[in-house]
Design a protein around this motif. Structure first.
Motif, PDB file in Angstrom:
ATOM      1  N   GLU A 198      63.390 -38.943 -66.502  1.00  0.00           N
ATOM      2  CA  GLU A 198      62.710 -39.013 -67.797  1.00  0.00           C
ATOM      3  C   GLU A 198      63.634 -38.566 -68.933  1.00  0.00           C
ATOM      4  OE1 GLU A 198      58.089 -38.133 -66.563  1.00  0.00           O
ATOM      5  OE2 GLU A 198      59.586 -36.557 -66.281  1.00  0.00           O
ATOM      6  N   GLU A 199      64.446 -37.548 -68.689  1.00  0.00           N
ATOM      7  CA  GLU A 199      65.419 -37.134 -69.701  1.00  0.00           C
ATOM      8  C   GLU A 199      66.423 -38.247 -69.974  1.00  0.00           C
ATOM      9  OE1 GLU A 199      66.298 -32.459 -69.612  1.00  0.00           O
ATOM     10  OE2 GLU A 199      66.589 -33.409 -67.650  1.00  0.00           O
ATOM     11  N   ILE A 200      66.848 -38.918 -68.925  1.00  0.00           N
ATOM     12  CA  ILE A 200      67.834 -39.993 -69.073  1.00  0.00           C
ATOM     13  C   ILE A 200      67.301 -41.087 -69.993  1.00  0.00           C
ATOM     14  CG2 ILE A 200      68.944 -41.900 -67.821  1.00  0.00           C
ATOM     15  CD1 ILE A 200      69.305 -39.871 -65.477  1.00  0.00           C
ATOM     16  N   GLU A 201      66.014 -41.404 -69.896  1.00  0.00           N
ATOM     17  CA  GLU A 201      65.458 -42.449 -70.745  1.00  0.00           C
ATOM     18  C   GLU A 201      65.397 -42.021 -72.209  1.00  0.00           C
ATOM     19  OE1 GLU A 201      65.147 -45.567 -69.792  1.00  0.00           O
ATOM     20  OE2 GLU A 201      66.019 -44.716 -67.968  1.00  0.00           O
ATOM     21  N   VAL A 202      65.151 -40.738 -72.466  1.00  0.00           N
ATOM     22  CA  VAL A 202      65.202 -40.262 -73.859  1.00  0.00           C
ATOM     23  C   VAL A 202      66.632 -40.359 -74.383  1.00  0.00           C
ATOM     24  CG1 VAL A 202      64.656 -38.384 -75.444  1.00  0.00           C
ATOM     25  CG2 VAL A 202      63.318 -38.660 -73.358  1.00  0.00           C
ATOM     26  N   LEU A 203      67.581 -39.954 -73.568  1.00  0.00           N
ATOM     27  CA  LEU A 203      68.990 -40.004 -73.975  1.00  0.00           C
ATOM     28  C   LEU A 203      69.454 -41.449 -74.185  1.00  0.00           C
ATOM     29  CD1 LEU A 203      70.243 -37.219 -71.562  1.00  0.00           C
ATOM     30  CD2 LEU A 203      70.275 -37.087 -74.063  1.00  0.00           C
ATOM     31  N   CYS A 256      63.836 -40.769 -85.633  1.00  0.00           N
ATOM     32  CA  CYS A 256      64.665 -39.580 -85.406  1.00  0.00           C
ATOM     33  C   CYS A 256      64.741 -38.783 -86.706  1.00  0.00           C
ATOM     34  CB  CYS A 256      66.064 -39.965 -84.938  1.00  0.00           C
ATOM     35  SG  CYS A 256      66.083 -40.949 -83.421  1.00  0.00           S
ATOM     36  N   ARG A 257      63.932 -37.737 -86.793  1.00  0.00           N
ATOM     37  CA  ARG A 257      63.891 -36.954 -88.023  1.00  0.00           C
ATOM     38  C   ARG A 257      65.165 -36.146 -88.220  1.00  0.00           C
ATOM     39  NH1 ARG A 257      59.164 -32.642 -89.951  1.00  0.00           N
ATOM     40  NH2 ARG A 257      59.648 -32.808 -92.176  1.00  0.00           N
ATOM     41  N   HIS A 258      65.810 -35.788 -87.126  1.00  0.00           N
ATOM     42  CA  HIS A 258      66.995 -34.938 -87.193  1.00  0.00           C
ATOM     43  C   HIS A 258      68.218 -35.683 -86.675  1.00  0.00           C
ATOM     44  CE1 HIS A 258      64.421 -31.491 -87.977  1.00  0.00           C
ATOM     45  NE2 HIS A 258      63.714 -31.789 -86.911  1.00  0.00           N
ATOM     46  N   THR A 259      69.378 -35.244 -87.133  1.00  0.00           N
ATOM     47  CA  THR A 259      70.626 -35.569 -86.456  1.00  0.00           C
ATOM     48  C   THR A 259      71.000 -34.376 -85.589  1.00  0.00           C
ATOM     49  OG1 THR A 259      71.907 -34.743 -88.340  1.00  0.00           O
ATOM     50  CG2 THR A 259      71.480 -37.123 -88.238  1.00  0.00           C
ATOM     51  N   SER A 260      71.905 -34.595 -84.653  1.00  0.00           N
ATOM     52  CA  SER A 260      72.267 -33.537 -83.715  1.00  0.00           C
ATOM     53  C   SER A 260      73.308 -32.587 -84.279  1.00  0.00           C
ATOM     54  CB  SER A 260      72.778 -34.165 -82.412  1.00  0.00           C
ATOM     55  OG  SER A 260      71.752 -34.926 -81.808  1.00  0.00           O
ATOM     56  N   ALA A 269      72.063 -39.281 -83.670  1.00  0.00           N
ATOM     57  CA  ALA A 269      70.662 -38.960 -83.938  1.00  0.00           C
ATOM     58  C   ALA A 269      70.127 -37.993 -82.889  1.00  0.00           C
ATOM     59  CB  ALA A 269      69.830 -40.234 -83.962  1.00  0.00           C
ATOM     60  N   ASN A 270      68.933 -37.465 -83.158  1.00  0.00           N
ATOM     61  CA  ASN A 270      68.274 -36.540 -82.240  1.00  0.00           C
ATOM     62  C   ASN A 270      66.798 -36.927 -82.151  1.00  0.00           C
ATOM     63  OD1 ASN A 270      66.787 -33.938 -81.497  1.00  0.00           O
ATOM     64  ND2 ASN A 270      68.907 -33.344 -81.182  1.00  0.00           N
ATOM     65  N   TYR A 271      66.302 -37.055 -80.915  1.00  0.00           N
ATOM     66  CA  TYR A 271      64.914 -37.454 -80.717  1.00  0.00           C
ATOM     67  C   TYR A 271      64.273 -36.539 -79.681  1.00  0.00           C
ATOM     68  CZ  TYR A 271      60.864 -40.570 -80.111  1.00  0.00           C
ATOM     69  OH  TYR A 271      59.603 -41.106 -80.083  1.00  0.00           O
ATOM     70  N   CYS A 272      63.186 -35.899 -80.070  1.00  0.00           N
ATOM     71  CA  CYS A 272      62.479 -34.968 -79.192  1.00  0.00           C
ATOM     72  C   CYS A 272      63.421 -33.890 -78.650  1.00  0.00           C
ATOM     73  CB  CYS A 272      61.811 -35.714 -78.038  1.00  0.00           C
ATOM     74  SG  CYS A 272      60.537 -34.752 -77.185  1.00  0.00           S
ATOM     75  N   GLY A 273      64.392 -33.507 -79.480  1.00  0.00           N
ATOM     76  CA  GLY A 273      65.329 -32.458 -79.104  1.00  0.00           C
ATOM     77  C   GLY A 273      66.570 -32.952 -78.399  1.00  0.00           C
ATOM     78  N   TYR A 274      66.614 -34.211 -77.972  1.00  0.00           N
ATOM     79  CA  TYR A 274      67.743 -34.731 -77.198  1.00  0.00           C
ATOM     80  C   TYR A 274      68.753 -35.434 -78.104  1.00  0.00           C
ATOM     81  CZ  TYR A 274      65.478 -33.375 -72.886  1.00  0.00           C
ATOM     82  OH  TYR A 274      64.917 -32.632 -71.876  1.00  0.00           O
ATOM     83  N   ALA A 275      70.030 -35.257 -77.780  1.00  0.00           N
ATOM     84  CA  ALA A 275      71.114 -35.564 -78.707  1.00  0.00           C
ATOM     85  C   ALA A 275      71.912 -36.801 -78.314  1.00  0.00           C
ATOM     86  CB  ALA A 275      72.066 -34.363 -78.792  1.00  0.00           C
ATOM     87  N   ALA A 276      72.405 -37.490 -79.341  1.00  0.00           N
ATOM     88  CA  ALA A 276      73.481 -38.468 -79.194  1.00  0.00           C
ATOM     89  C   ALA A 276      74.684 -37.938 -79.960  1.00  0.00           C
ATOM     90  CB  ALA A 276      73.062 -39.830 -79.729  1.00  0.00           C
ATOM     91  N   ASP A 277      75.868 -38.357 -79.559  1.00  0.00           N
ATOM     92  CA  ASP A 277      77.115 -37.924 -80.204  1.00  0.00           C
ATOM     93  C   ASP A 277      78.118 -39.058 -80.068  1.00  0.00           C
ATOM     94  OD1 ASP A 277      79.279 -36.611 -81.253  1.00  0.00           O
ATOM     95  OD2 ASP A 277      79.450 -35.122 -79.664  1.00  0.00           O
ATOM     96  N   ILE A 278      78.202 -39.900 -81.085  1.00  0.00           N
ATOM     97  CA  ILE A 278      78.960 -41.147 -81.013  1.00  0.00           C
ATOM     98  C   ILE A 278      79.929 -41.233 -82.189  1.00  0.00           C
ATOM     99  CG2 ILE A 278      78.771 -43.677 -81.135  1.00  0.00           C
ATOM    100  CD1 ILE A 278      76.043 -43.386 -79.731  1.00  0.00           C
TER     101      ILE A 278
END
Length: 478
Positions: free
Chosen positions: A186-191, A232-236, A275-284
């Motif tokens: 489930e975490e993988i799908e958010v990421l 995504c309200r936040h960025t990471s 971006a950040n969604y439900c606390g989970y981060a991207a970094d690109i």
């Protein structure tokens, strides 16, 4: 089933994700020696709202990461308790006065919180002492440990009256940090989702940028897409939107350099945004010419970095040492720089001399998850940080494991003081064709950063972007 979702077209995050995380932690704790599971409880405190200096205005709230991992709660000032033996969870929420509803909306009942977050029980924060007096715990496991990236310590939970109970502040930290390293399905799908939204936003920025536009205009395009389309309200992290010589500043975009340069024809852009969604981060990170066409020098450096990135994505898999991946990336990059005439001599000798650290003065990448530099890099029982100067910036030095999620970010930078050092030290300058090396003094830097999931037989890249010179030029022209 309860879930988190920002809109009809955004990703659905089931609350079972957090329940499963709680079950995972409880299971690992039960298997650990040193505690009595039947009378042991995990106690975590959620994040609190932080005011802007001495005003009554708060910074946008972000939940504390370990609390998010176990409970997925949006609200500040909460506590969470997990009974180790049964896995039973209790959420404690603030008891708010009726007047609160005038300013912030209707007060939810305890039953509504229970349904929203799928915990076994919900009580008020002021009932914590009474709860534990009734439970008679042998020990409360609170969270205290040092983050190996920030060198800051997590603060253990406290409530008035906690002094009556036996507290262990050290046992929990390495166990819960290790639980976060391998991601659940489930975490993988958010990421995957947040990387997809971030990738789409990067492409929008590449197509938008052109000479004469300010760096922050590109940042605004990214932010708009991530929020308006992705929810995504936040960025990471603070967006790094560098152009020209600014691309050699690794953490550009800070308060003293707020992405405000006007781009010029012939500039490279280096945009590092997630971006950040439900606390989970991207970094690109994407590097591209602002006018849409690479010069020969830009192609030369870009292709050296791309070759390093491709080598790592080909070799990274379960059981591979991350330090070896850093060495591989640097060996490939130096080989390309040598083939293009910038370097001379034996590449292995260059590595032994630490020359790679002149061009890439940081580690190849890092674990990624609820934090952009996620936990688990250097904790008890894992390899220590390498001591060699060109390896000491690695954020982790572990064997890769299926289910790990990480950022891979090889780069080639021309940083003034490092160039001065390379030309001044014979041990390094012997490998340089100085005249060509100096030609790149105002070049800046190039980085390619992907987000990958480690599997048993390879890796999956969640960053879906144009990466070759030809692909980038085609996308920017289109």
């Amino acid at each position: 089933m309860a879930n988190f979702r920002m809109g009809p077209d955004t990703h659905v995050v089931p609350m079972t994700l957090f329940r499963n995380n709680r079950n995972k932690l409880a299971s690992v704790l039960r298997e650990s020696s040193g505690i009595r599971a039947k009378t042991s409880y995990v106690l975590l405190k959620g994040g609190k709202e932080v005011s802007f200096n001495d005003t009554d205005v708060n910074y946008p709230f972000r939940q504390e990461s370990y609390f998010q991992y176990l409970f997925g709660v949006k609200e500040p000032n909460c506590y969470g308790v997990l009974h180790v033996e049964s896995g039973k969870s209790t959420l404690f929420v603030p008891r708010l006065v009726e007047e609160y509803a005038t300013w912030f909306g209707r007060l939810r009942s305890l039953d509504e919180f229970k349904a929203m977050y799928e915990t076994d029980e919900v009580l008020y924060v002021d009932q914590l002492k009474m709860f534990f007096e009734k439970a008679s715990p042998t020990v409360l496991l609170t969270l205290s440990g040092r983050n190996s990236d920030s060198e800051l310590d997590s603060k253990p939970a406290y409530f008035p009256g906690i002094e009556k109970f036996k507290i262990d502040e050290e046992f929990l930290y390495p166990i819960i940090a290790e639980c976060r390293v391998v991601k659940s399905a489930e975490e993988i799908e958010v990421l995957r989702y947040v990387a997809k939204i971030s990738s789409e936003a990067h492409i929008k920025v590449m197509q938008f940028m052109r000479p004469g536009r300010r760096e922050y205009e590109g940042e605004s395009v990214f932010l708009h897409h991530c929020y308006a389309v992705g929810g995504c309200r936040h960025t990471s992290y603070t967006c790094i939107c560098a152009s020209g010589v600014n691309t050699a500043i690794l953490h550009y975009g800070h308060a003293a350099a707020p992405n405000d340069r006007i781009t010029k024809d012939g500039d490279m852009c280096l945009f590092d945004m997630g971006a950040n969604y439900c606390g989970y981060a991207a970094d690109i990170t994407c590097s591209f010419p602002v006018n849409g066409k690479f010069t020969e020098d830009q192609k030369f450096i870009y292709n050296a970095v791309l070759a390093a990135r491709n080598a790592v994505l080909t070799k990274a898999r379960d059981g591979v040492c991350w330090v070896d991946m850093h060495k591989l990336a640097n060996r490939v990059m130096l080989t390309h720089l040598k083939a293009g005439g910038m370097l001379k001599g034996d590449v292995n000798d260059m590595l032994d001399a630490g020359l790679a650290g002149i061009f890439q003065p940081y580690g190849l990448g890092h674990l990624l998850g609820l934090d952009v530099h996620d936990v688990g890099g250097y904790i008890k029982g894992q390899p220590k940080r390498p001591s060699e100067p060109w390896l000491k910036c690695l954020r982790f030095a572990r064997l890769l494991k299926a289910g790990m999620y990480l950022a891979v970010e090889p780069g080639c930078y021309f940083v003034g003081w490092l160039m001065d050092r390379a030309t001044a030290e014979p041990a390094l300058s012997q490998f340089l064709n100085v005249q060509m090396f100096e030609r790149f003094r105002d070049f800046g830097g190039i980085c390619i950063e992907d987000n990958i999931l480690i599997t048993m037989d390879g890796c999956e890249n969640f960053a879906v972007l144009p990466r070759t010179v030809e692909e980038i030029e085609k996308v920017m022209a289109g």
